[in-house]
Design a protein around this motif. Structure first.
Motif, PDB file in Angstrom:
ATOM      1  N   LEU A  41       0.729  -1.378  -0.057  1.00  0.00           N
ATOM      2  CA  LEU A  41      -0.136   0.050   0.148  1.00  0.00           C
ATOM      3  C   LEU A  41       0.756   1.309  -0.081  1.00  0.00           C
ATOM      4  O   LEU A  41       0.343   2.109  -0.696  1.00  0.00           O
ATOM      5  CB  LEU A  41      -0.955   0.052   1.372  1.00  0.00           C
ATOM      6  N   LEU A  42       2.103   1.007   0.716  1.00  0.00           N
ATOM      7  CA  LEU A  42       2.965   2.280   0.748  1.00  0.00           C
ATOM      8  C   LEU A  42       3.794   2.453  -0.610  1.00  0.00           C
ATOM      9  O   LEU A  42       4.047   3.636  -0.736  1.00  0.00           O
ATOM     10  CB  LEU A  42       3.940   2.030   1.836  1.00  0.00           C
ATOM     11  N   ALA A  43       3.999   1.538  -1.316  1.00  0.00           N
ATOM     12  CA  ALA A  43       4.726   1.580  -2.381  1.00  0.00           C
ATOM     13  C   ALA A  43       4.719   2.456  -3.606  1.00  0.00           C
ATOM     14  O   ALA A  43       5.630   3.162  -3.912  1.00  0.00           O
ATOM     15  CB  ALA A  43       5.353   0.203  -2.841  1.00  0.00           C
ATOM     16  N   ARG A 148      10.758  14.363   1.650  1.00  0.00           N
ATOM     17  CA  ARG A 148      10.683  13.335   0.624  1.00  0.00           C
ATOM     18  C   ARG A 148      10.193  11.889   1.064  1.00  0.00           C
ATOM     19  O   ARG A 148       9.865  11.259   0.280  1.00  0.00           O
ATOM     20  CB  ARG A 148      12.355  13.027   0.194  1.00  0.00           C
ATOM     21  N   GLY A 149      10.178  11.639   2.522  1.00  0.00           N
ATOM     22  CA  GLY A 149       9.718  10.397   2.861  1.00  0.00           C
ATOM     23  C   GLY A 149       8.206  10.308   3.047  1.00  0.00           C
ATOM     24  O   GLY A 149       7.405  11.265   2.665  1.00  0.00           O
ATOM     25  N   ARG A 150       7.881   9.221   3.190  1.00  0.00           N
ATOM     26  CA  ARG A 150       6.453   8.846   3.069  1.00  0.00           C
ATOM     27  C   ARG A 150       6.091   7.875   4.524  1.00  0.00           C
ATOM     28  O   ARG A 150       6.975   7.161   4.718  1.00  0.00           O
ATOM     29  CB  ARG A 150       5.604   8.189   2.068  1.00  0.00           C
ATOM     30  N   ALA A 151       5.077   7.915   5.105  1.00  0.00           N
ATOM     31  CA  ALA A 151       4.837   6.857   6.182  1.00  0.00           C
ATOM     32  C   ALA A 151       3.544   6.371   5.859  1.00  0.00           C
ATOM     33  O   ALA A 151       2.489   6.743   5.313  1.00  0.00           O
ATOM     34  CB  ALA A 151       4.372   7.878   7.530  1.00  0.00           C
ATOM     35  N   PHE A 152       3.470   5.019   6.643  1.00  0.00           N
ATOM     36  CA  PHE A 152       2.277   4.142   6.610  1.00  0.00           C
ATOM     37  C   PHE A 152       1.828   4.135   7.837  1.00  0.00           C
ATOM     38  O   PHE A 152       2.646   3.810   8.899  1.00  0.00           O
ATOM     39  CB  PHE A 152       2.633   2.826   6.135  1.00  0.00           C
ATOM     40  N   VAL A 153       0.655   4.626   8.131  1.00  0.00           N
ATOM     41  CA  VAL A 153       0.008   4.757   9.541  1.00  0.00           C
ATOM     42  C   VAL A 153      -1.047   3.599   9.397  1.00  0.00           C
ATOM     43  O   VAL A 153      -1.940   4.111   8.827  1.00  0.00           O
ATOM     44  CB  VAL A 153      -0.258   6.186   9.937  1.00  0.00           C
ATOM     45  N   ALA A 209      -3.438   8.543   0.763  1.00  0.00           N
ATOM     46  CA  ALA A 209      -4.239   7.407   0.558  1.00  0.00           C
ATOM     47  C   ALA A 209      -4.612   6.863   1.905  1.00  0.00           C
ATOM     48  O   ALA A 209      -4.039   7.115   2.725  1.00  0.00           O
ATOM     49  CB  ALA A 209      -3.549   6.278  -0.191  1.00  0.00           C
ATOM     50  N   GLU A 210      -5.872   6.146   1.820  1.00  0.00           N
ATOM     51  CA  GLU A 210      -6.524   5.730   3.188  1.00  0.00           C
ATOM     52  C   GLU A 210      -7.350   4.808   2.885  1.00  0.00           C
ATOM     53  O   GLU A 210      -8.046   4.599   1.695  1.00  0.00           O
ATOM     54  CB  GLU A 210      -6.917   6.839   3.815  1.00  0.00           C
ATOM     55  N   VAL A 236       0.891   9.031   4.354  1.00  0.00           N
ATOM     56  CA  VAL A 236       1.028  10.337   4.394  1.00  0.00           C
ATOM     57  C   VAL A 236       2.279  10.968   4.156  1.00  0.00           C
ATOM     58  O   VAL A 236       3.490  10.390   4.064  1.00  0.00           O
ATOM     59  CB  VAL A 236       0.662  10.831   5.821  1.00  0.00           C
ATOM     60  N   GLY A 237       2.514  12.102   3.592  1.00  0.00           N
ATOM     61  CA  GLY A 237       3.658  12.686   3.409  1.00  0.00           C
ATOM     62  C   GLY A 237       3.703  14.130   3.839  1.00  0.00           C
ATOM     63  O   GLY A 237       2.529  14.660   4.053  1.00  0.00           O
TER      64      GLY A 237
END
Length: 241
Positions: A41-43, A148-153, A209-210, A236-237
């Protein structure tokens, strides 16, 4: 700001009384049921060349999987005992582990300075944090992802509290793994459903996205089916607008 002593001691005692056996913690499922589908989902949103930080890594089961998908994987946890579990379990040395409270803003900034912008994996941490610590946890995510990073929460929803109530209300009372959570004063599904997206927005994170999900557990219902707790996931970013 520092995390409450009650909360720190609760986690320290929990992990001190947990064996190294895989799956003894109720949430310690195989990565095929957790980090693997979450990374998919994060990719689409994440730069896979960046490192990834597993916040609230516990005994490092998911962190070791994340190390197979990113060039550098670091698990951090409030509990020293959890970090020791994680280091013992990582016999191949694929990941790094260190003790860090997410409410330690200076420590989180220093970690960002060390890693640069990073991807973040945060599974079921905000919902059971003390109310006053939830925003600092979200701020830690924002600091670590940088630009630049993204998080999966992924966080439990309030519906999961009812699911846990049904599990605890069986003929024999709570099953052993859930009883240990309660005995150590941990409070699952304690945050309102609206609180999580509001917190993420308040610290400058944009929801890319969620969707709904369920977090698999290592306990079973009486019929032998796996316990799954209703949850919601977010990618999230940093909002740079």
């Amino acid at each position: 700001m520092s995390v409450s002593e009650r909360y720190r001691q609760a986690w320290e005692s929990y992990w001190n009384e947990t064996s190294d056996a895989p799956g003894e913690a109720i949430w310690d499922v195989d990565p095929s049921l957790s980090a693997a589908p979450h990374v998919e989902l994060l990719a689409p949103y994440a730069d896979a060349a960046l490192p990834i930080v597993d916040l609230g890594c516990g005994n490092g089961t998911q962190t070791r999987y994340l190390a197979s998908r990113f060039p550098r994987a670091m698990g951090v946890d409030l509990s020293w005992a959890a970090v020791e579990h994680a280091r013992r379990a990582d016999t191949a040395g694929v990941a790094e582990f260190r003790q860090l409270s997410l409410t330690d803003r200076e420590g989180v900034r220093e970690l960002h300075d060390e890693l640069g912008d990073a991807n973040v994996y945060l599974r079921a941490v905000i919902h059971q944090s003390d109310a006053e610590d939830r925003r600092p946890v979200a701020e830690a995510v924002a600091t670590l992802v940088g630009k630049r990073g993204r998080a999966f929460v992924a966080e439990l929803t309030q519906e999961s509290k009812a699911t846990l109530g049904r599990l605890a209300g069986g003929p024999g009372g709570p099953p052993a793994k859930l009883r240990r959570v309660f005995d150590h004063g941990l409070r699952p599904a304690d945050a309102a459903d609206t609180e999580i997206p509001e917190l993420l927005a308040a610290v400058g994170l944009e929801i890319l996205a969620e969707g709904p999900t369920a977090l698999a557990q290592t306990e079973q219902w009486a019929d032998g089916s796996r316990v799954e707790l209703p949850a919601r996931w977010f990618v999230v970013g940093r909002n740079t607008a």
